[in-house]
Scaffold this motif. Sequence first.
Motif, mmCIF file in Angstrom:
data_model
loop_
_atom_site.group_PDB
_atom_site.id
_atom_site.type_symbol
_atom_site.label_atom_id
_atom_site.label_comp_id
_atom_site.label_asym_id
_atom_site.label_seq_id
_atom_site.Cartn_x
_atom_site.Cartn_y
_atom_site.Cartn_z
ATOM 1 N N LEU A 38 0.835 -1.201 0.000
ATOM 2 C CA LEU A 38 0.000 0.000 0.000
ATOM 3 C C LEU A 38 0.866 1.245 0.000
ATOM 4 O O LEU A 38 1.993 1.233 0.482
ATOM 5 C CB LEU A 38 -0.901 0.019 1.240
ATOM 6 C CG LEU A 38 -1.833 -1.160 1.437
ATOM 7 C CD1 LEU A 38 -2.625 -0.987 2.727
ATOM 8 C CD2 LEU A 38 -2.758 -1.323 0.261
ATOM 9 N N GLU A 39 0.319 2.319 -0.524
ATOM 10 C CA GLU A 39 0.994 3.618 -0.479
ATOM 11 C C GLU A 39 0.558 4.304 0.818
ATOM 12 O O GLU A 39 -0.511 4.898 0.890
ATOM 13 C CB GLU A 39 0.609 4.454 -1.691
ATOM 14 C CG GLU A 39 1.108 3.880 -3.006
ATOM 15 C CD GLU A 39 0.614 4.670 -4.205
ATOM 16 O OE1 GLU A 39 -0.023 5.738 -4.031
ATOM 17 O OE2 GLU A 39 0.847 4.199 -5.327
ATOM 18 N N LEU A 40 1.394 4.204 1.832
ATOM 19 C CA LEU A 40 1.091 4.804 3.134
ATOM 20 C C LEU A 40 1.777 6.155 3.255
ATOM 21 O O LEU A 40 2.792 6.403 2.599
ATOM 22 C CB LEU A 40 1.572 3.888 4.260
ATOM 23 C CG LEU A 40 0.944 2.505 4.336
ATOM 24 C CD1 LEU A 40 1.590 1.691 5.448
ATOM 25 C CD2 LEU A 40 -0.547 2.612 4.560
ATOM 26 N N PRO A 41 1.275 7.027 4.111
ATOM 27 C CA PRO A 41 1.955 8.304 4.339
ATOM 28 C C PRO A 41 3.332 8.058 4.966
ATOM 29 O O PRO A 41 3.546 7.087 5.684
ATOM 30 C CB PRO A 41 1.054 9.040 5.326
ATOM 31 C CG PRO A 41 -0.140 8.208 5.536
ATOM 32 C CD PRO A 41 0.045 6.911 4.855
ATOM 33 N N HIS A 42 4.274 8.935 4.676
ATOM 34 C CA HIS A 42 5.633 8.777 5.194
ATOM 35 C C HIS A 42 5.677 8.867 6.715
ATOM 36 O O HIS A 42 6.576 8.336 7.356
ATOM 37 C CB HIS A 42 6.564 9.825 4.580
ATOM 38 C CG HIS A 42 6.711 9.666 3.099
ATOM 39 N ND1 HIS A 42 7.340 8.576 2.533
ATOM 40 C CD2 HIS A 42 6.292 10.440 2.070
ATOM 41 C CE1 HIS A 42 7.318 8.695 1.221
ATOM 42 N NE2 HIS A 42 6.681 9.819 0.900
ATOM 43 N N VAL B 116 5.083 2.470 9.317
ATOM 44 C CA VAL B 116 4.566 1.097 9.266
ATOM 45 C C VAL B 116 5.045 0.470 7.970
ATOM 46 O O VAL B 116 5.041 1.136 6.917
ATOM 47 C CB VAL B 116 3.031 1.074 9.336
ATOM 48 C CG1 VAL B 116 2.477 -0.324 9.184
ATOM 49 C CG2 VAL B 116 2.562 1.686 10.629
ATOM 50 N N PHE B 117 5.440 -0.810 8.023
ATOM 51 C CA PHE B 117 5.856 -1.517 6.810
ATOM 52 C C PHE B 117 4.644 -1.615 5.882
ATOM 53 O O PHE B 117 3.557 -2.013 6.323
ATOM 54 C CB PHE B 117 6.393 -2.908 7.173
ATOM 55 C CG PHE B 117 7.076 -3.586 6.038
ATOM 56 C CD1 PHE B 117 8.267 -3.105 5.534
ATOM 57 C CD2 PHE B 117 6.527 -4.711 5.453
ATOM 58 C CE1 PHE B 117 8.908 -3.726 4.491
ATOM 59 C CE2 PHE B 117 7.162 -5.346 4.404
ATOM 60 C CZ PHE B 117 8.354 -4.851 3.923
ATOM 61 N N PRO B 118 4.780 -1.263 4.605
ATOM 62 C CA PRO B 118 3.622 -1.093 3.738
ATOM 63 C C PRO B 118 3.029 -2.371 3.138
ATOM 64 O O PRO B 118 2.163 -2.304 2.278
ATOM 65 C CB PRO B 118 4.157 -0.188 2.624
ATOM 66 C CG PRO B 118 5.592 -0.529 2.542
ATOM 67 C CD PRO B 118 6.018 -0.828 3.958
ATOM 68 N N VAL B 119 3.474 -3.560 3.539
ATOM 69 C CA VAL B 119 2.974 -4.801 2.972
ATOM 70 C C VAL B 119 1.972 -5.423 3.952
ATOM 71 O O VAL B 119 2.265 -5.576 5.127
ATOM 72 C CB VAL B 119 4.119 -5.780 2.671
ATOM 73 C CG1 VAL B 119 3.589 -7.102 2.154
ATOM 74 C CG2 VAL B 119 5.064 -5.158 1.661
ATOM 75 N N PHE B 120 0.766 -5.807 3.424
ATOM 76 C CA PHE B 120 -0.298 -6.317 4.275
ATOM 77 C C PHE B 120 -0.956 -7.539 3.667
ATOM 78 O O PHE B 120 -1.016 -7.687 2.448
ATOM 79 C CB PHE B 120 -1.369 -5.238 4.508
ATOM 80 C CG PHE B 120 -0.857 -4.057 5.263
ATOM 81 C CD1 PHE B 120 -0.842 -4.069 6.648
ATOM 82 C CD2 PHE B 120 -0.365 -2.944 4.595
ATOM 83 C CE1 PHE B 120 -0.368 -2.980 7.341
ATOM 84 C CE2 PHE B 120 0.109 -1.863 5.282
ATOM 85 C CZ PHE B 120 0.115 -1.876 6.671
ATOM 86 N N ASN B 121 -1.515 -8.375 4.531
ATOM 87 C CA ASN B 121 -2.298 -9.533 4.134
ATOM 88 C C ASN B 121 -3.719 -9.071 3.887
ATOM 89 O O ASN B 121 -4.196 -8.150 4.543
ATOM 90 C CB ASN B 121 -2.239 -10.580 5.244
ATOM 91 C CG ASN B 121 -2.844 -11.898 4.830
ATOM 92 O OD1 ASN B 121 -4.021 -11.963 4.475
ATOM 93 N ND2 ASN B 121 -2.054 -12.935 4.892
ATOM 94 N N VAL B 122 -4.428 -9.728 3.002
ATOM 95 C CA VAL B 122 -5.815 -9.358 2.677
ATOM 96 C C VAL B 122 -6.693 -9.434 3.908
ATOM 97 O O VAL B 122 -7.563 -8.602 4.118
ATOM 98 C CB VAL B 122 -6.369 -10.291 1.570
ATOM 99 C CG1 VAL B 122 -7.858 -10.107 1.416
ATOM 100 C CG2 VAL B 122 -5.664 -10.023 0.269
ATOM 101 N N SER B 123 -6.436 -10.400 4.765
ATOM 102 C CA SER B 123 -7.313 -10.564 5.938
ATOM 103 C C SER B 123 -7.182 -9.399 6.881
ATOM 104 O O SER B 123 -8.042 -9.143 7.683
ATOM 105 C CB SER B 123 -6.971 -11.859 6.663
ATOM 106 O OG SER B 123 -5.664 -11.812 7.184
#
Length: 182
Positions: free
Chosen positions: A167-171, A175-182
Amino acid sequence: MSTTDHPQTDGQTERVNQVLEDMLRAYVSKKQTNWEEYLSILEFAYNSTKHSATGYNPFMLMHGFQPHSPTAVGFKQEKVEAVKNFLEDLNQMIEHAKRSIRQSQNRARHYADPHRRDVQFSAGEKVYLRVPVDSKTLKSGVCAKLSPRYCGPFTISRRLGEVTYELELPHSSKVFPVFNVS
């Protein structure tokens, strides 16, 4: 020093301890009085199992070769009765452990599958992110109880796997920008 109530070691050591406990549980009797007998077998099993992180087993990395497994030795032609009995018992324990693992996996799958759903996204779509309870950077407001459970929407920058997205998260989120769908 690490105890059950106060783990003072790194997470990897704690995880290894959990794996060894699970392995011991599969082997010990109902009385749980004979666990010491299986420590050498479990040590061999753990050190000769390929790890997902490295792709190698610890024995191979330490010594450069794979040891011969006791189950690979044929016990039909074995002449020493004690060795033959040991190998027969070992094979029975291994089969019992395999059945127990299969049952455990099926039980976990039975309870987990009804809650799963097949969700797929593509790059550019917007999604909401569930805010973890202990998150300091994604929460807004002073009172944790009144903070929203979801934040966003955030844009998906790319799909990394079947269930993982970046995901494109704010700087400022840290938080690490990789997430699971759940």
